[in-house]
Design a protein around this motif. Sequence first.
Motif, short mmCIF file in Angstrom:
data_model
loop_
_atom_site.label_atom_id
_atom_site.label_comp_id
_atom_site.label_asym_id
_atom_site.label_seq_id
_atom_site.Cartn_x
_atom_site.Cartn_y
_atom_site.Cartn_z
N ILE B 89 0.85 -1.20 0.00
CA ILE B 89 0.00 0.00 0.00
C ILE B 89 0.87 1.24 0.00
CG2 ILE B 89 -1.62 1.38 1.37
CD1 ILE B 89 -2.83 -1.25 2.35
N GLU B 93 0.47 3.67 -3.07
CA GLU B 93 -0.44 4.79 -2.84
C GLU B 93 0.24 6.04 -2.29
OE1 GLU B 93 -3.81 4.68 -3.51
OE2 GLU B 93 -3.57 2.66 -4.32
N LEU B 160 -3.68 -3.27 -6.37
CA LEU B 160 -4.07 -1.88 -6.12
C LEU B 160 -4.11 -1.08 -7.43
CD1 LEU B 160 -1.98 -1.14 -2.90
CD2 LEU B 160 -4.46 -1.37 -3.05
N ALA B 190 -9.38 -4.19 -4.04
CA ALA B 190 -8.17 -4.90 -4.43
C ALA B 190 -8.02 -6.24 -3.72
CB ALA B 190 -6.96 -4.03 -4.14
#
Lengths: 331, 298
Positions: B89, B93, B160, B190
């Motif tokens: 993540i 992100e 993702l 996801a």
Amino acid sequence: MKSLIAIIIMAFIVCISAKTYAAPVIKIDGSSTVYPITEAVAEEFQKIEKGKTKVTVGISGTGGGFKKFCNGETDISDASRPIKPSEVDLCKKNNIEYIELPVAYDGLAVMVNPKNNWVDYLTVKELKKMWEPAAQGKTTKWNQIRPNWPDKELHLFGAGVDSGTFDYFTEAINGKGGASRGDFTASEDDNVLVQGIATDTLALGFFGVAYYDHNKDRLKLVPIDDENDANGKGPILPEYEHVVKGTYQPLARPIFIYVSKKSADRPEVKRFIEFYMKEGGKLSKEVGYIALPDKAYGLALKRMEKRVIGSVFGGHGAQVGVKIEDLLQKE
Amino acid sequence: MNRKLYNKFLDKSFTILGLVATLIGLVVLSALLIDVFTDGMGRLSWQFLMSYPSRRPEEAGILSAWVGTVWVMILTGLIAFPIGVMAGIYLEEYEKKTWFSNIIEINIANLAGVPSIIYGLLGLGLFVRVLALERSVLSGAATLAILVLPIIILSTREALRAVPFSIREASYALGATRWQTIRSQVLPAAMPGVLTGAILAMSRAIGETAPLITIGALTYVAFLPTSPISSEFPYISFQGIFDAFTVLPIQIFNWVSRPQKGFFTDAAAGIIVLLMITFIMNGIAVWLRYRYQKKIRW
């Protein structure tokens, strides 16, 4: 949801987990050659202890086992050769004292393919001609060993170079532990060697006699002549009486366990060693090894009781042509 | 006209080629399965599952090995999954593209290809010796967790990336923070992909022998790790993760190298048990994935 599954799985483990006590653990590691005997002893020992003591046995090879043993990570080390100078130093550095106890004999069998009709016996000199370091890339045909043998390629199979078996064989045949030609098929797994020799008519190899016993129909055993009439005339097979009497030379060797002196003072380790010396002979026979004479187990047990520290081989590693009870008696 | 026929022919041949390629995998797999099942099926019994190893092949069992495998797998999952997903993540992100982030990414991709025995050496040095965890279930699980981390990280990032960017924009437009967006929109969407990665990772870990042998997992163990739930206070015990253990691949490896023929049959039966555990594990993950997929409604 995920936690529910985790609980179900955990609950399942709990159901099948035996009720456990904070039982003391005897940690053993080392040679794969000695493993079957130690496993058998550990199995029987835990049966009579009824959960009072736990025993674990690992296989790291003789050298790997000593590394852990001399680091104080194990209580007992399985060894298919006596301790080497480098290992003696490591133990000394870490203040680990040890008691050396022989547990059985292992005969190294020299094997060819059953379709091989020319090899009737081999002398130690001929074996050396095949295996010495200088033979690498040069001695590649059977007729280079004995002129009346066929003009065909010679395919060699042997124990892995990290094993005590390899150290002993090279010491016995080439006169120096670890000195060997490098162009042969090496494997730590003896079944790979069995498979190799059984499917290749031009093969020759060596490994523990226990593997021959279970593959008699696929292999041909070669008698060995050390050309020394003092320990048996002519070519000799690795049979029980020859190994015990010391006439199957130089390819019969004693195998050992090393007990840390610190651990030896723990009551459960003491019980384990006493059990090992009492039942080890019978159990080693059952798993395919050759038991020491009863006298030797008695002498070894005394060694344990008197806490005799060090190796009867003086820490020089593999040594050829020894009868273990003679060495023990000298002490 | 000729051109059209030629294209049709190409189309057909590719279909056939693809089918052959698929079948090769299946044929090899079924040949292996048939071989193992014919050798080992007769040996599989309650006694085999519930007995400890023995020098006699007909009395030997696989209890300590399969319980050890289940222990190690659960612990590996508990360690690797949160760390891997969080790292994934972050990298996908939050991270800004700099030369440093590029180096991290290349290294993670490279780690996925490092031979497993190297992880064993790392585990031996770090967990067994430096952290003094000894040859425990925890050492083994931590080593395997590091081994599968790159797989989990990479598959989390892939998953993702597959979530349409418009979803994130819609969430931001409604005033959600970045974390709220990830937590309630991106991650759930996801999740099926993340879980697929986790399945692959765990299936790799379950068959690993080399790193566990390197850290010194044992071969002969005739007891089980301490049960995590006990009948006495405080009812929950973590002692088990510090206990010695063995796992199925090590036990199988040992049996295959023994001289007695009976141990080969034991090994085949052990392989069936290993396959069944892998199958059950994958089954759970497939079911979880299915549940997540059903929940997604945009």
